[in-house]
Design a protein around this motif. Structure first.
Motif, mmCIF file in Angstrom:
data_model
loop_
_atom_site.group_PDB
_atom_site.id
_atom_site.type_symbol
_atom_site.label_atom_id
_atom_site.label_comp_id
_atom_site.label_asym_id
_atom_site.label_seq_id
_atom_site.Cartn_x
_atom_site.Cartn_y
_atom_site.Cartn_z
ATOM 1 N N UNK A 209 -25.063 -2.370 -52.287
ATOM 2 C CA UNK A 209 -23.788 -2.490 -52.990
ATOM 3 C C UNK A 209 -23.869 -3.316 -54.267
ATOM 4 N N UNK A 210 -23.204 -2.822 -55.302
ATOM 5 C CA UNK A 210 -23.122 -3.522 -56.579
ATOM 6 C C UNK A 210 -22.014 -4.576 -56.573
ATOM 7 N N UNK A 211 -20.918 -4.253 -55.893
ATOM 8 C CA UNK A 211 -19.748 -5.129 -55.852
ATOM 9 C C UNK A 211 -19.391 -5.425 -54.401
ATOM 10 N N UNK A 212 -18.725 -6.561 -54.207
ATOM 11 C CA UNK A 212 -18.396 -7.019 -52.860
ATOM 12 C C UNK A 212 -16.919 -7.381 -52.780
ATOM 13 N N UNK A 213 -16.270 -6.904 -51.718
ATOM 14 C CA UNK A 213 -14.882 -7.257 -51.428
ATOM 15 C C UNK A 213 -14.846 -7.822 -50.017
ATOM 16 N N UNK A 214 -14.424 -9.073 -49.881
ATOM 17 C CA UNK A 214 -14.389 -9.751 -48.581
ATOM 18 C C UNK A 214 -12.939 -9.916 -48.161
ATOM 19 N N UNK A 215 -12.603 -9.404 -46.978
ATOM 20 C CA UNK A 215 -11.240 -9.463 -46.457
ATOM 21 C C UNK A 215 -11.146 -10.441 -45.298
ATOM 22 N N UNK A 216 -9.987 -11.075 -45.209
ATOM 23 C CA UNK A 216 -9.682 -11.957 -44.084
ATOM 24 C C UNK A 216 -8.178 -11.888 -43.852
ATOM 25 N N UNK A 217 -7.789 -11.507 -42.643
ATOM 26 C CA UNK A 217 -6.366 -11.418 -42.344
ATOM 27 C C UNK A 217 -5.619 -10.466 -43.242
ATOM 28 N N UNK A 218 -6.299 -9.429 -43.733
ATOM 29 C CA UNK A 218 -5.654 -8.442 -44.592
ATOM 30 C C UNK A 218 -5.548 -8.851 -46.045
ATOM 31 N N UNK A 219 -6.163 -9.970 -46.423
ATOM 32 C CA UNK A 219 -6.100 -10.428 -47.812
ATOM 33 C C UNK A 219 -7.489 -10.594 -48.396
ATOM 34 N N UNK A 220 -7.568 -10.525 -49.717
ATOM 35 C CA UNK A 220 -8.835 -10.730 -50.403
ATOM 36 C C UNK A 220 -9.194 -12.205 -50.396
ATOM 37 N N UNK A 221 -10.399 -12.497 -49.921
ATOM 38 C CA UNK A 221 -10.936 -13.840 -50.008
ATOM 39 C C UNK A 221 -11.925 -13.960 -51.161
ATOM 40 N N UNK A 222 -12.735 -12.908 -51.332
ATOM 41 C CA UNK A 222 -13.788 -12.915 -52.340
ATOM 42 C C UNK A 222 -13.868 -11.520 -52.947
ATOM 43 N N UNK A 223 -14.098 -11.441 -54.248
ATOM 44 C CA UNK A 223 -14.318 -10.163 -54.924
ATOM 45 C C UNK A 223 -15.204 -10.401 -56.131
ATOM 46 N N UNK A 224 -16.273 -9.615 -56.262
ATOM 47 C CA UNK A 224 -17.130 -9.779 -57.421
ATOM 48 C C UNK A 224 -18.492 -9.159 -57.207
ATOM 49 N N UNK A 225 -19.420 -9.365 -58.152
ATOM 50 C CA UNK A 225 -20.777 -8.805 -58.045
ATOM 51 C C UNK A 225 -21.492 -9.314 -56.795
#
Length: 300
Positions: A209-225
């Motif tokens: 993966x080039x990009x990362x989206x981290x979810x917790x409890x239905x919300x974004x915690x982390x987003x980026x390369x």
């Protein structure tokens, strides 16, 4: 123009938020890793992207055109552009059909080719994913989990999609088969296919993966390369996910924190506040949807 755009996606049911304000864009040939513990909202997000659920608010667009909020008859001609591979291949394959019939079905539904060309396309795609030609006359109950997953991938590729949505595609495979599957996905990405890749395996995510989206409890915690996020592990939740993986050793030994069940919180506080080793009084009033730079500071 992005190939896929999710804008402020939210889903609420029975006074419970399953997802809240998720936004990201996928470019052609780009792979996004979507990670988080069980119940974080990963599969719900994929179902919104696939059009299997409709968002309470926000929208999904494909190549700048509306994808969410439109009737299925309007989606159907464009469904070949976005195909899915699910976690349990045997559950997603029709048990009464042979391998040939399963691969030919998408072409029949979308009126592509005649009987001869469909059979040829099916054989070629099976070879592409290393599915044995002799097994194409068999039915799913005769295949191993690895073969079933290969056939499922071949079916998803039959319509030449521009976006491939993968929900834990490696979890049912042993290490060797998972490696082969990951190698094939890398080849497809190199050919320009975009991907959404849900996985608990952060090592696989780091490779694909080039990009990362981290979810917790239905919300974004982390987003980026992906590379800097996983090499530095500055966000406490992402570090917690990394430490929860088996047989991994970090060069440093930060405080560990458990992975517990989620609970709802009132607006105005970070969801991680009670679990995070970096929590401070500021977290009680910080906007929940603000990806706070303080969370990405080096560990001390």
């Amino acid at each position: 123009m992005p190939l896929l755009s999710a804008e402020h996606l939210s889903l609420q049911r029975a006074d419970h938020w399953h997802l809240r304000e998720i936004s990201f864009e996928v470019q052609p040939g780009e792979a996004w890793g979507i990670v988080g513990e069980s119940g974080a909202g990963k599969t719900t997000l994929l179902n919104l992207i696939l059009g299997l659920l409709e968002p309470t608010s926000g929208r999904v667009s494909l190549s700048g055109e509306a994808w969410s909020g439109i009737p299925e008859r309007a989606r159907r001609p464009r469904r070949p552009d976005i195909q899915a591979l699910f976690q349990d291949p045997l559950a997603s394959l029709p048990p009464h059909m042979t391998g040939f019939e399963i691969l030919e079905e998408p072409l029949v539904i979308h009126a592509r080719g005649d009987r001869k060309t469909r059979r040829q396309s099916a054989a070629e795609m099976a070879a592409r994913v290393r599915f044995p030609r002799t097994a194409l006359d068999q039915k799913p109950h005769q295949w191993s989990g690895g073969l079933a997953q290969r056939l499922s991938l071949a079916r998803a590729l039959m319509l030449s999609p521009r976006i491939l949505v993968l929900d834990e595609p490696l979890s049912a495979l042993d290490a060797t088969l998972a490696g082969h599957m990951l190698e094939l996905l890398l080849q497809l990405k190199a050919e320009g296919m975009a991907m959404l890749f849900v996985s608990h395996d952060l090592l696989a995510v780091s490779h694909l993966c080039d990009q990362l989206l981290v979810l917790y409890g239905g919300e974004m915690m982390v987003k980026g390369p992906t590379k800097p996020l996983l090499s530095e592990l500055r966000h406490p939740y992402l570090r917690g996910l990394w430490e929860a993986m088996p047989n991994l050793e970090l060069s440093s030994q930060p405080r560990r924190w458990g992975v517990e069940r989620l609970r709802d919180m009132e607006p105005g506080a970070c969801l991680l506040m009670d679990r995070c080793p970096k929590a401070s009084d500021q977290c009680k009033a910080a906007p929940r949807l603000d990806l706070d730079e303080r969370c990405h500071q080096p560990w001390t």
